[in-house]
Design an enzyme around this catalytic site. Sequence first.
Site, PDB file in Angstrom:
ATOM      1  N   LYS A 173      -2.937  33.222 116.897  1.00 58.36           N
ATOM      2  CA  LYS A 173      -2.035  33.615 115.810  1.00 58.36           C
ATOM      3  C   LYS A 173      -2.913  34.034 114.636  1.00 58.36           C
ATOM      4  O   LYS A 173      -3.351  33.220 113.834  1.00 58.36           O
ATOM      5  CB  LYS A 173      -1.133  32.441 115.413  1.00 58.36           C
ATOM      6  CG  LYS A 173       0.211  32.852 114.785  1.00 58.36           C
ATOM      7  CD  LYS A 173       0.112  33.698 113.534  1.00 58.36           C
ATOM      8  CE  LYS A 173      -0.318  32.911 112.322  1.00 58.36           C
ATOM      9  NZ  LYS A 173      -0.341  33.771 111.073  1.00 58.36           N
ATOM     10  N   SER A 226      -7.593  27.465 104.240  1.00 61.44           N
ATOM     11  CA  SER A 226      -7.739  26.661 103.036  1.00 61.44           C
ATOM     12  C   SER A 226      -7.606  25.175 103.351  1.00 61.44           C
ATOM     13  O   SER A 226      -7.033  24.786 104.380  1.00 61.44           O
ATOM     14  CB  SER A 226      -6.670  27.058 102.010  1.00 61.44           C
ATOM     15  OG  SER A 226      -5.384  26.666 102.465  1.00 61.44           O
ATOM     16  N   CYS A 281     -15.528  31.583 103.012  1.00 62.73           N
ATOM     17  CA  CYS A 281     -15.681  30.147 102.775  1.00 62.73           C
ATOM     18  C   CYS A 281     -17.139  29.742 102.612  1.00 62.73           C
ATOM     19  O   CYS A 281     -17.425  28.634 102.172  1.00 62.73           O
ATOM     20  CB  CYS A 281     -15.042  29.349 103.905  1.00 62.73           C
ATOM     21  SG  CYS A 281     -15.881  29.499 105.500  1.00 62.73           S
TER      22      CYS A 281
END
Length: 499
Positions: A173, A226, A281
């Site tokens: 996904k 996140s 990140c």
Amino acid sequence: MKTVNHWIGGKSVEGASGNWGPVTDPATGAVTTRVALASAEEVDSAVATAKAAYAGWGTSSLARRTGILFRYRALLDARRDDIAALITAEHGKVHSDALGEVARGIEIVELACGITTQLKGELSTQVSSRVDVASIRQPLGVVAGITPFNFPAMVPMWMFPPAIACGNTFVLKPSEKDPSSANLLAELAHEAGLPDGVLNVVHGDKVAVDRLLAHPDVVAVSFVGSTPIARHIHTTASANGKRVQALGGAKNHMLVLPDADLDAAADAAVSAAYGSAGERCMAISAVVAVGAIGDELVARIRERAEKVRIGPGDDPASEMGPLITRAHRDKVAGYVTGAAAQGAEVVLDGTGYTVEGYEEGNWIGLSLLDKVSTDSDAYRDEIFGPVLCVLRTETYEEGVALINASPFGNGTAIFTRDGGAARRFQLEIEVGMVGVNVPIPVPVGYHSFGGWKDSLFGDHHIYGNDGVRFYTRGKVITTRWPDPADAPSGVDLGFPRNH
């Protein structure tokens, strides 16, 4: 308008939910594509297809699996530019950066091609009289990956190649913000000979995610995103009995000691903070200047930052592109406009930046904040944009304490010429990935990627040895066979004799 549908069972499957999401060109702000958003029933269909494919794929030979992956690697190599172009069109990063993303993804495909040695298992003979013990690793079944917008090709390739090499089937996904590259990756796998249903792509939003987390036939979930969402993924999937690796956010620090090469440190800070528009990140978002070097270091960073060329990702002259959406651009800008009120010195303010001819794009310039306090919003939060904070400490010990006090522990770096200081740092710092004069210490494919503290939920890092362990489970087999010399002559109807 272009339409992106699901990829299930080796073919494109039209979205049936009636829900569609917009995909924009970040450089122009124009909607260029619509992407199907799956219903729970469409997720169920993809999982059922993957489960049916697992019956054959899970017992297939390693030679067959790796042969397909070798062909897949060749196709990816031939289509690097095409994959990168899709990334640039939907994410906005410059083409050279997109090519780098594809290269790092292919690196994990190469790792999967050689996975045979990591699946060998162990054998001990004669642990007792005529008793052998073997340890083997077997695939899990249907596994899922939920991936972020900032690396729409690389992060999926961090997941599904090792997973399918181990014998699992996969439901991906990807982010609905830039979905096209995921479909191309799946199409190329099909072209390489991957059986239908082994790799499936389902596009969607929270509806699709929540169904994957709850589906009883999904046995493991990988996630990158996140920290709040990583925590939710880990909590929800674990409560549903699934194995989980959930990589969260970051606030990566670079400690610069007084003896460092300041030109090298400034170069590293600019590339690590502003590359990919800060939407990664592993970006350095906080520089910790130790001692009296702070003013000079900030001046050198500013000098370099002011020269960075910002423009459309498909322009070869551009070094940094736009942000992914207008809403994200506005959120990032808010940290800069509010910084002065929270005590920071705004050295560079990029919030008013626009590109001529592309005024509707999601543009923001490079921002540099000095003398930032640890209780300010710009320091506490993961901004995920081209904003670099500089903090000051008097000593090495204060710098390490500052970094260790952060709730994040993804990546960090030290810049110094002192080997002893560097050695202390790599042992004392509470962070999962450490660079010594290396600003973005992303491990190569055969070492695993992952942080500590609020940057990782679950026990396994991604790819490398941890990736193989995550996508397999161990089994121990104890075997005893009678010696042929002990075989009785004729029929013996008595009780078996123990040795």
